[in-house]
Design a protein around this motif. Sequence first.
Motif, mmCIF file in Angstrom:
data_model
loop_
_atom_site.group_PDB
_atom_site.id
_atom_site.type_symbol
_atom_site.label_atom_id
_atom_site.label_comp_id
_atom_site.label_asym_id
_atom_site.label_seq_id
_atom_site.Cartn_x
_atom_site.Cartn_y
_atom_site.Cartn_z
ATOM 1 N N THR A 11 0.837 -1.101 -0.030
ATOM 2 C CA THR A 11 -0.014 -0.035 -0.217
ATOM 3 C C THR A 11 0.863 1.269 -0.013
ATOM 4 O OG1 THR A 11 -0.184 0.273 2.563
ATOM 5 C CG2 THR A 11 -1.691 -1.232 1.239
ATOM 6 N N GLY A 12 0.417 2.321 -0.626
ATOM 7 C CA GLY A 12 1.262 3.535 -0.507
ATOM 8 C C GLY A 12 2.302 3.621 -1.622
ATOM 9 N N ALA A 13 1.931 2.728 -2.662
ATOM 10 C CA ALA A 13 3.226 2.383 -3.736
ATOM 11 C C ALA A 13 3.191 3.614 -4.905
ATOM 12 C CB ALA A 13 2.716 1.021 -4.243
ATOM 13 N N SER A 14 2.483 4.547 -4.508
ATOM 14 C CA SER A 14 2.297 5.951 -5.663
ATOM 15 C C SER A 14 3.424 6.735 -5.441
ATOM 16 C CB SER A 14 1.046 6.475 -5.776
ATOM 17 O OG SER A 14 0.949 6.867 -4.461
ATOM 18 N N SER A 15 4.227 6.587 -4.302
ATOM 19 C CA SER A 15 5.273 7.353 -4.199
ATOM 20 C C SER A 15 6.363 7.057 -2.956
ATOM 21 C CB SER A 15 4.907 8.772 -3.824
ATOM 22 O OG SER A 15 4.431 8.922 -2.516
ATOM 23 N N GLY A 92 0.452 6.130 4.661
ATOM 24 C CA GLY A 92 0.295 6.757 5.947
ATOM 25 C C GLY A 92 0.342 8.257 5.407
ATOM 26 N N VAL A 93 -0.063 9.177 6.125
ATOM 27 C CA VAL A 93 -0.108 10.616 6.137
ATOM 28 C C VAL A 93 0.297 11.406 7.514
ATOM 29 C CG1 VAL A 93 -1.714 10.839 4.341
ATOM 30 C CG2 VAL A 93 -2.723 10.751 6.565
ATOM 31 N N THR A 94 0.964 12.474 7.508
ATOM 32 C CA THR A 94 1.166 13.389 8.791
ATOM 33 C C THR A 94 0.563 14.600 8.681
ATOM 34 O OG1 THR A 94 3.015 13.782 10.152
ATOM 35 C CG2 THR A 94 3.340 14.151 7.626
ATOM 36 N N HIS A 95 0.687 15.310 9.822
ATOM 37 C CA HIS A 95 0.341 16.607 9.863
ATOM 38 C C HIS A 95 1.371 17.243 10.704
ATOM 39 C CE1 HIS A 95 -1.235 20.612 11.043
ATOM 40 N NE2 HIS A 95 -1.216 20.080 12.380
ATOM 41 N N THR A 113 -6.273 6.394 7.989
ATOM 42 C CA THR A 113 -5.593 5.860 6.800
ATOM 43 C C THR A 113 -4.241 5.125 7.687
ATOM 44 O OG1 THR A 113 -5.949 7.764 5.529
ATOM 45 C CG2 THR A 113 -4.012 6.637 5.233
ATOM 46 N N ASN A 114 -3.813 5.760 8.718
ATOM 47 C CA ASN A 114 -2.725 5.173 9.603
ATOM 48 C C ASN A 114 -3.031 3.953 10.405
ATOM 49 O OD1 ASN A 114 -1.579 7.467 8.147
ATOM 50 N ND2 ASN A 114 -0.700 8.311 10.022
ATOM 51 N N VAL A 115 -4.291 4.047 10.983
ATOM 52 C CA VAL A 115 -4.576 3.050 12.005
ATOM 53 C C VAL A 115 -5.785 2.026 11.430
ATOM 54 C CG1 VAL A 115 -5.523 2.859 14.310
ATOM 55 C CG2 VAL A 115 -3.941 4.589 13.900
ATOM 56 N N LEU A 140 4.407 -4.261 8.841
ATOM 57 C CA LEU A 140 3.495 -2.693 9.090
ATOM 58 C C LEU A 140 4.595 -1.740 9.186
ATOM 59 C CD1 LEU A 140 1.581 -3.906 12.196
ATOM 60 C CD2 LEU A 140 0.766 -4.155 9.815
ATOM 61 N N VAL A 141 4.317 -0.670 8.483
ATOM 62 C CA VAL A 141 5.144 0.528 8.448
ATOM 63 C C VAL A 141 5.031 1.552 9.314
ATOM 64 C CG1 VAL A 141 6.322 2.244 7.142
ATOM 65 C CG2 VAL A 141 6.151 0.144 6.076
ATOM 66 N N SER A 142 5.930 1.421 10.550
ATOM 67 C CA SER A 142 5.711 2.334 11.636
ATOM 68 C C SER A 142 6.705 3.587 11.448
ATOM 69 C CB SER A 142 5.784 1.659 12.811
ATOM 70 O OG SER A 142 5.289 2.504 13.785
ATOM 71 N N SER A 143 7.194 4.097 12.634
ATOM 72 C CA SER A 143 8.284 5.075 12.502
ATOM 73 C C SER A 143 8.894 5.446 13.772
ATOM 74 C CB SER A 143 7.430 6.545 12.116
ATOM 75 O OG SER A 143 8.285 7.669 12.401
#
Length: 273
Positions: A11-15, A92-95, A113-115, A140-143
């Motif tokens: 997932t999230g493979a467009s960038s 995933g997205v951030t603010h 999205t993230n959870v 799972l991609v976390s941070s």
Amino acid sequence: MNFRNRWVLVTGASSGLGRELARDLAIRHKANVVVVARRLGRLEELAAQLRQEAGVEVLPLAADLSIESEVENLFAQATDGRDIYGVVLNAGVTHFGEQTNLEWSRFKTMLATNVTSLVHLVHLFLPYLISKQQEGGIMLVSSLASLVPVPFQSAYSGTKGFVTNFGQGLWHETRDQPISVTTFVPGGISTEMVDSSGLSKYFKSDGPGMMAADVCAQKAVDGFAARKYICVPGAMNRLALFMSSFLPRKTLSGMLGSEYRKALAALRADDPS
Ligand SMILES: NC(=O)c1ccc[n+]([C@@H]2O[C@H](COP(=O)([O-])OP(=O)(O)OC[C@H]3O[C@@H](n4cnc5c(N)ncnc54)[C@H](OP(=O)(O)O)[C@@H]3O)[C@@H](O)[C@H]2O)c1
């Protein structure tokens, strides 16, 4: 794990990291890939490249993971007529900024999205993978923001805290199964996420603590293949994590907060709007 001729969904493979994860799986490991994101045009471009460069099969699927029905459709489409061996939940997205500047609707999208979508996809794919009684797994991609609270990315840091706890719990729950669940915990990566939040003006892509997306992706796939419990890429990130174990969480979080406060001030000085 051996990805050769197996289907792996990313997932999230467009960038950013997701695109490089798909590239690494296809080019280095000869995996067939299901690439997922909202921007179908970009996925189709990637699919054409990978079919030519790696000679693998690629299925681009458009899905907005913040919408529950699209998550269900994604599972149905991805598993229709193909055996999924690996699942990489990376979208995933951030603010970046004060919590008071994060609109409620954007927070709900971030949480979805993230959870929520990540748990939903685990809910669908984990029994599916276990039922096969073959090897395979989920990453799972976390941070690193999941391990230390990050001021000015407080909500994002909270969502990633969920992801790391969830993933590590699942690793233990599935330890007697042929499949495994790996949690990937990167630090800064030069991607659109960093660019679009304005952070790239302050944290240079070749600066300390930043990693190129392709390098990061290789380390992620290696950690996934090795069925790691947790995978932190890069000596700098592992050193920072080790050193951080000697400092109280509040102090560490305060140090990060000072850096991000300066980054915000610099950003606002450049663009007062
Ligand atoms: N960059 C960093 O410094 C950093 C550090 C640690 C962890 N991470 C994590 O790494 C992962 C990848 O981030 P990145 O840095 O590569 O960011 P990115 O370049 O912005 O990529 C994010 C990806 O997620 C997809 N996405 C976002 N919202 C979506 C939605 N509602 N439905 C479906 N797909 C959606 C985007 O595709 P579309 O817009 O086409 O849908 C895009 O492919 C994230 O989980 C992030 O938290 C990043």
